[in-house]
Motif scaffolding. Structure first.
Motif, PDB file in Angstrom:
ATOM      1  N   ARG A 122     -24.104  21.810  66.037  1.00  0.00           N
ATOM      2  CA  ARG A 122     -22.749  22.222  65.631  1.00  0.00           C
ATOM      3  C   ARG A 122     -22.333  21.513  64.344  1.00  0.00           C
ATOM      4  NH1 ARG A 122     -21.687  21.630  71.347  1.00  0.00           N
ATOM      5  NH2 ARG A 122     -21.289  23.666  72.327  1.00  0.00           N
ATOM      6  N   GLU A 123     -22.590  20.215  64.289  1.00  0.00           N
ATOM      7  CA  GLU A 123     -22.190  19.454  63.104  1.00  0.00           C
ATOM      8  C   GLU A 123     -22.920  19.944  61.866  1.00  0.00           C
ATOM      9  OE1 GLU A 123     -19.823  17.320  62.725  1.00  0.00           O
ATOM     10  OE2 GLU A 123     -19.229  17.480  64.833  1.00  0.00           O
ATOM     11  N   ALA A 124     -24.211  20.248  62.024  1.00  0.00           N
ATOM     12  CA  ALA A 124     -24.986  20.747  60.884  1.00  0.00           C
ATOM     13  C   ALA A 124     -24.424  22.078  60.387  1.00  0.00           C
ATOM     14  CB  ALA A 124     -26.451  20.902  61.289  1.00  0.00           C
ATOM     15  N   ALA A 125     -24.065  22.957  61.337  1.00  0.00           N
ATOM     16  CA  ALA A 125     -23.512  24.253  60.955  1.00  0.00           C
ATOM     17  C   ALA A 125     -22.163  24.084  60.249  1.00  0.00           C
ATOM     18  CB  ALA A 125     -23.355  25.131  62.199  1.00  0.00           C
ATOM     19  N   ARG A 126     -21.327  23.201  60.790  1.00  0.00           N
ATOM     20  CA  ARG A 126     -20.029  22.971  60.138  1.00  0.00           C
ATOM     21  C   ARG A 126     -20.237  22.406  58.740  1.00  0.00           C
ATOM     22  NH1 ARG A 126     -18.713  20.508  65.343  1.00  0.00           N
ATOM     23  NH2 ARG A 126     -17.541  22.001  66.618  1.00  0.00           N
ATOM     24  N   GLY A 127     -21.236  21.532  58.601  1.00  0.00           N
ATOM     25  CA  GLY A 127     -21.511  20.959  57.286  1.00  0.00           C
ATOM     26  C   GLY A 127     -21.964  22.006  56.282  1.00  0.00           C
ATOM     27  N   MET A 128     -22.553  23.090  56.800  1.00  0.00           N
ATOM     28  CA  MET A 128     -22.998  24.187  55.916  1.00  0.00           C
ATOM     29  C   MET A 128     -21.882  25.194  55.671  1.00  0.00           C
ATOM     30  SD  MET A 128     -26.760  24.775  57.619  1.00  0.00           S
ATOM     31  CE  MET A 128     -27.171  26.159  56.555  1.00  0.00           C
ATOM     32  N   TYR A 130     -19.922  26.755  58.129  1.00  0.00           N
ATOM     33  CA  TYR A 130     -19.706  27.758  59.160  1.00  0.00           C
ATOM     34  C   TYR A 130     -18.302  27.607  59.736  1.00  0.00           C
ATOM     35  CZ  TYR A 130     -24.644  29.126  59.465  1.00  0.00           C
ATOM     36  OH  TYR A 130     -25.891  29.608  59.205  1.00  0.00           O
ATOM     37  N   GLY A 131     -17.587  28.718  59.852  1.00  0.00           N
ATOM     38  CA  GLY A 131     -16.300  28.726  60.531  1.00  0.00           C
ATOM     39  C   GLY A 131     -16.515  28.863  62.032  1.00  0.00           C
ATOM     40  N   PRO A 132     -15.418  28.814  62.835  1.00  0.00           N
ATOM     41  CA  PRO A 132     -15.545  28.899  64.292  1.00  0.00           C
ATOM     42  C   PRO A 132     -16.262  30.164  64.774  1.00  0.00           C
ATOM     43  CG  PRO A 132     -13.359  28.152  63.687  1.00  0.00           C
ATOM     44  CD  PRO A 132     -14.031  28.549  62.403  1.00  0.00           C
ATOM     45  N   ALA A 133     -15.916  31.318  64.188  1.00  0.00           N
ATOM     46  CA  ALA A 133     -16.524  32.574  64.649  1.00  0.00           C
ATOM     47  C   ALA A 133     -18.008  32.622  64.312  1.00  0.00           C
ATOM     48  CB  ALA A 133     -15.795  33.758  64.018  1.00  0.00           C
ATOM     49  N   ARG A 134     -18.352  32.237  63.083  1.00  0.00           N
ATOM     50  CA  ARG A 134     -19.757  32.267  62.678  1.00  0.00           C
ATOM     51  C   ARG A 134     -20.567  31.225  63.452  1.00  0.00           C
ATOM     52  NH1 ARG A 134     -22.161  31.261  56.566  1.00  0.00           N
ATOM     53  NH2 ARG A 134     -24.270  32.048  56.993  1.00  0.00           N
ATOM     54  N   LEU A 135     -19.941  30.083  63.714  1.00  0.00           N
ATOM     55  CA  LEU A 135     -20.601  29.036  64.494  1.00  0.00           C
ATOM     56  C   LEU A 135     -20.932  29.551  65.900  1.00  0.00           C
ATOM     57  CD1 LEU A 135     -21.429  26.030  64.942  1.00  0.00           C
ATOM     58  CD2 LEU A 135     -19.059  25.602  65.619  1.00  0.00           C
ATOM     59  N   LEU A 136     -19.981  30.300  66.485  1.00  0.00           N
ATOM     60  CA  LEU A 136     -20.200  30.826  67.831  1.00  0.00           C
ATOM     61  C   LEU A 136     -21.323  31.850  67.857  1.00  0.00           C
ATOM     62  CD1 LEU A 136     -19.314  31.216  70.814  1.00  0.00           C
ATOM     63  CD2 LEU A 136     -17.724  32.975  69.980  1.00  0.00           C
ATOM     64  N   TRP A 137     -21.262  32.852  66.963  1.00  0.00           N
ATOM     65  CA  TRP A 137     -22.202  33.968  67.025  1.00  0.00           C
ATOM     66  C   TRP A 137     -23.582  33.627  66.483  1.00  0.00           C
ATOM     67  CZ3 TRP A 137     -21.172  37.755  70.115  1.00  0.00           C
ATOM     68  CH2 TRP A 137     -19.844  38.070  70.406  1.00  0.00           C
ATOM     69  N   GLU A 138     -23.652  32.738  65.482  1.00  0.00           N
ATOM     70  CA  GLU A 138     -24.950  32.488  64.840  1.00  0.00           C
ATOM     71  C   GLU A 138     -25.621  31.195  65.307  1.00  0.00           C
ATOM     72  OE1 GLU A 138     -24.898  32.928  60.612  1.00  0.00           O
ATOM     73  OE2 GLU A 138     -23.631  34.722  60.676  1.00  0.00           O
ATOM     74  N   VAL A 139     -24.865  30.314  65.960  1.00  0.00           N
ATOM     75  CA  VAL A 139     -25.468  29.045  66.390  1.00  0.00           C
ATOM     76  C   VAL A 139     -25.343  28.836  67.906  1.00  0.00           C
ATOM     77  CG1 VAL A 139     -25.411  26.529  66.139  1.00  0.00           C
ATOM     78  CG2 VAL A 139     -24.999  27.989  64.140  1.00  0.00           C
ATOM     79  N   GLU A 140     -24.108  28.865  68.400  1.00  0.00           N
ATOM     80  CA  GLU A 140     -23.905  28.504  69.804  1.00  0.00           C
ATOM     81  C   GLU A 140     -24.469  29.548  70.776  1.00  0.00           C
ATOM     82  OE1 GLU A 140     -20.046  25.710  70.049  1.00  0.00           O
ATOM     83  OE2 GLU A 140     -19.606  27.785  69.459  1.00  0.00           O
ATOM     84  N   LEU A 141     -24.120  30.811  70.585  1.00  0.00           N
ATOM     85  CA  LEU A 141     -24.609  31.828  71.524  1.00  0.00           C
ATOM     86  C   LEU A 141     -26.132  31.966  71.514  1.00  0.00           C
ATOM     87  CD1 LEU A 141     -21.927  34.680  71.406  1.00  0.00           C
ATOM     88  CD2 LEU A 141     -22.451  33.116  73.273  1.00  0.00           C
ATOM     89  N   PRO A 142     -26.790  31.970  70.333  1.00  0.00           N
ATOM     90  CA  PRO A 142     -28.264  32.021  70.374  1.00  0.00           C
ATOM     91  C   PRO A 142     -28.866  30.852  71.132  1.00  0.00           C
ATOM     92  CG  PRO A 142     -27.463  32.601  68.184  1.00  0.00           C
ATOM     93  CD  PRO A 142     -26.281  32.117  68.951  1.00  0.00           C
ATOM     94  N   LEU A 143     -28.326  29.639  70.925  1.00  0.00           N
ATOM     95  CA  LEU A 143     -28.880  28.480  71.627  1.00  0.00           C
ATOM     96  C   LEU A 143     -28.526  28.488  73.117  1.00  0.00           C
ATOM     97  CD1 LEU A 143     -28.250  25.644  68.984  1.00  0.00           C
ATOM     98  CD2 LEU A 143     -30.415  26.763  69.572  1.00  0.00           C
ATOM     99  N   ALA A 144     -27.479  29.218  73.466  1.00  0.00           N
ATOM    100  CA  ALA A 144     -27.073  29.303  74.877  1.00  0.00           C
ATOM    101  C   ALA A 144     -27.787  30.426  75.629  1.00  0.00           C
ATOM    102  CB  ALA A 144     -25.557  29.518  74.965  1.00  0.00           C
ATOM    103  N   LEU A 145     -28.648  31.172  74.934  1.00  0.00           N
ATOM    104  CA  LEU A 145     -29.275  32.340  75.555  1.00  0.00           C
ATOM    105  C   LEU A 145     -30.056  32.039  76.839  1.00  0.00           C
ATOM    106  CD1 LEU A 145     -30.528  34.562  72.584  1.00  0.00           C
ATOM    107  CD2 LEU A 145     -28.767  35.083  74.274  1.00  0.00           C
ATOM    108  N   PRO A 146     -30.824  30.932  76.922  1.00  0.00           N
ATOM    109  CA  PRO A 146     -31.564  30.691  78.182  1.00  0.00           C
ATOM    110  C   PRO A 146     -30.641  30.637  79.398  1.00  0.00           C
ATOM    111  CG  PRO A 146     -32.437  29.313  76.431  1.00  0.00           C
ATOM    112  CD  PRO A 146     -31.204  29.959  75.876  1.00  0.00           C
ATOM    113  N   ALA A 147     -29.554  29.882  79.310  1.00  0.00           N
ATOM    114  CA  ALA A 147     -28.627  29.790  80.448  1.00  0.00           C
ATOM    115  C   ALA A 147     -27.895  31.118  80.648  1.00  0.00           C
ATOM    116  CB  ALA A 147     -27.620  28.670  80.211  1.00  0.00           C
TER     117      ALA A 147
END
Length: 233
Positions: A122-128, A130-147
């Protein structure tokens, strides 16, 4: 031993029943798949925003998780009776009930998946930038896919079984065949519909597992640390 004899003897296993009622079995199976797929898809669409609200803090998580858990404990007969004034005796009544039942599994697994995302990512994405929406769709949800997929698989298998309850209003797919055969104890129909129901659940789980493996290739990478951990375990 002819096929007609097995129907006359009311055997549990009867191939003649399968061939002579193939269209009836196909129609019931298609209805079962349709109701299950639509229910899980709508459940996922409803569960995602609920999970996003719930993860904002305990003030929101308590009511969301409490409500979805209470809905899961409502008996199916009572659930359909409560929904009947709004939907009547229709497939929408069954789909809505199944959506409500799937929420507790889907919401909890989406929350678990989002909680498992490393804070470094998350910190890396924010440093690049990323806003909240982009962080959710491009970073958090892909990494949450297994669960997330684990929840979808459980919800799907559970919904395949629960769809049979829709036979109460004549929209239960394979459950209709089971309920029709029970009063006369037509064994071949009961067993064939039940076996098809189990096969549908297994097949759906395998398909979702395959999709999960395609979308999450990083989970199959065996790092030296993971190998040492597995060997130690």
């Amino acid at each position: 031993m002819s096929g007609q004899n097995c129907m006359a003897r009311n055997d549990w296993l009867c191939w003649d029943y399968v061939t002579s009622r193939s269209q009836e079995l196909t129609d019931a199976t298609v209805q079962h798949i349709w109701i299950t797929a639509v229910s899980v898809a709508i459940g996922l669409v409803v569960a995602l925003p609920l999970a996003l609200v719930a993860r904002r803090g305990r003030v929101f998580a308590g009511p969301v998780l409490g409500l979805t858990t209470v809905l899961y404990t409502v008996p199916s007969l009572a659930m359909f009776s409560l929904l009947l004034p709004w939907f009547g005796l229709s497939a929408a009544l069954v789909v809505t009930g199944l959506v409500l039942y799937s929420l507790t599994i889907l919401v909890r697994n989406i929350m678990a998946g989002l909680a498992s995302v490393p804070e470094d990512a998350r910190e890396a994405a924010r440093g690049m930038g990323y806003g909240p929406a982009r962080l959710l769709w491009e970073v958090e949800l892909p990494l949450a896919l297994p669960a997330l997929f684990a929840g979808v698989r459980i919800a799907t298998v559970s919904t395949v079984a629960l769809t049979t309850v829709g036979s109460i209003v004549g929209k239960g797919g394979l459950g209709n065949l089971i309920s029709d055969a029970l009063p006369t104890l037509f064994k071949a129909q009961v067993l064939t519909a039940s076996v098809l129901c189990v096969l549908l659940a297994v097949l759906a789980d395998l398909i979702l597992l395959g999709v999960q493996r395609l979308l999450t290739p990083w989970t199959r990478i065996r790092t030296p640390r993971a190998v040492r951990t597995a060997e130690a375990g």
